[in-house]
Design a protein around this motif. Structure first.
Motif, short mmCIF file in Angstrom:
data_model
loop_
_atom_site.label_atom_id
_atom_site.label_comp_id
_atom_site.label_asym_id
_atom_site.label_seq_id
_atom_site.Cartn_x
_atom_site.Cartn_y
_atom_site.Cartn_z
N ASP A 1 1.57 -0.12 4.36
CA ASP A 1 2.63 -0.07 5.36
C ASP A 1 2.44 1.14 6.27
O ASP A 1 1.82 2.13 5.87
N ASN B 1 9.18 -3.95 -0.10
CA ASN B 1 8.83 -2.53 -0.01
C ASN B 1 8.97 -1.84 -1.36
O ASN B 1 9.96 -2.05 -2.06
N GLU C 1 4.49 -3.81 -0.54
CA GLU C 1 4.12 -2.85 0.50
C GLU C 1 4.23 -1.41 0.00
O GLU C 1 5.27 -1.01 -0.50
CA CA Z 1 7.67 -2.30 5.11
#
Ligand code: CA
Ligand code: C2E
Ligand code: CA
Ligand code: CA
Length: 277
Positions: free
Chosen positions: A179, A117, A149
């Motif tokens: 995402d 992330n 992401e």
């Molecule tokens: Ca994620």
């Protein structure tokens, strides 16, 4: 604060001050957390919906706080974002996740992917692309197995910057995923311009998918859209087998959720990999 009577005013001020004190305290603890090695990555399995095998993991940060125990990211990421600490923390996450991925590659699991992330500040940092290049070089990881992401809101904030940044990393093989897809302001117009590889259907659509015809149609539409744009689709927050069945019938590629595994420390994630042997 509104002064509707002295007592209310004082009370409100007090709790406000307390919240502020707590926040400042947490921020100063966060500052030390990196050097004290208090962060840890958990890994959540991602399953191929056709073969029902593990094909990758998403790295999710936890803070092993000296007195509070394991703290979830929703409680500290926004604070780290506010202070800018998210940039060094994000760098640590990327480095640690890539080192782990490389270790799994070396153990023979060459096709496993790792999703990481990114925060707004990290993605917008002028050194971001170089940071990723450096981590790839330092860890020796296969860039094709790395999936970064970003949310729709990060992606859309400055579309031209987003497109060129993703493209630069895509040139060396790194993939990007959108995402929480469907919760932002998706428009076909920008989606076809973004060089992303995957859409992650937000958990909120899955939660009520078995009761709500509308959610079923939304999910089916996202999958059809993805097919037309040559993107892969992964569903998040899959908790029950009826949801899994629906996703398989809707031709979704991958799934992630408590049905398969919660986010777990690397030793437990490895047990999933051993099942592939
Ligand atoms: Ca994620
Ligand atoms: P996200 O990226 O949307 O991650 C999915 C979240 O849903 C994770 O929460 C995961 O534990 C949870 N989840 C997965 N499957 C299920 C399920 O079947 N049921 C339910 N109820 N929940 C499920 P987590 O780990 O608490 O992370 C929350 C958010 O914090 C993430 O949302 C992400 O936005 C952020 N985050 C986590 N790690 C990092 C990181 O290393 N860097 C940055 N910038 N943000 C992170
Ligand atoms: Ca998500
Ligand atoms: Ca989320």
């Amino acid at each position: 604060a509104k002064a509707n009577g002295k007592n209310t005013y004082t009370y409100f001020d007090f709790s406000f001050n307390q919240k502020l004190t707590e926040k400042i305290e947490t921020q100063s603890e966060l500052r030390k957390a990196l050097e004290r090695n208090e962060f840890i990555l958990f890994y959540q399995a991602q399953m191929d919906l056709v073969t029902k095998k593990v094909v990758g993991f998403e790295a999710l940060i936890r803070w092993n706080h000296p007195s509070k125990g394991l703290v979830n990211p929703d409680e500290f990421i926004y604070l780290a974002e506010e202070t800018g600490l998210i940039v060094p923390i994000g760098k640590w996450v990327l480095h640690t996740a890539c080192k782990q991925l490389k270790a799994w590659e070396d153990a023979g699991y060459k096709d496993i992917t790792m999703a990481v992330n990114l925060s707004t500040r990290q993605f917008k940092d002028k050194d971001f692309v170089k940071q990723v290049f450096d981590v790839i070089e330092e860890t020796g990881v296969n860039p094709k197995k790395l999936e970064l992401e970003i949310t729709e809101s990060i992606a859309l904030d400055d579309l031209d910057y987003t497109i060129s940044t993703i493209q630069e990393l895509k040139n060396v093989g790194v993939h990007f995923s959108l995402d929480d897809f469907g919760t932002g302001y998706s428009s076909m117009n920008y989606l076809k311009r973004l060089p992303v590889s995957n859409l992650k259907i937000d958990k909120s659509f899955l939660d009520t998918v078995m009761e709500d015809q509308c959610d079923q149609k939304i999910i089916q539409t996202i999958i059809t859209l993805a097919r037309n744009l040559d993107l892969f689709v992964i569903a998040e927050g899959v908790e029950r087998s009826d949801q899994e069945l629906f996703l398989q019938e809707a031709d979704c590629d991958k799934a992630q959720g408590f049905l398969y595994s919660k986010p777990v420390p690397k030793e437990i994630a490895e047990q999933f990999l051993k099942k592939l042997d």
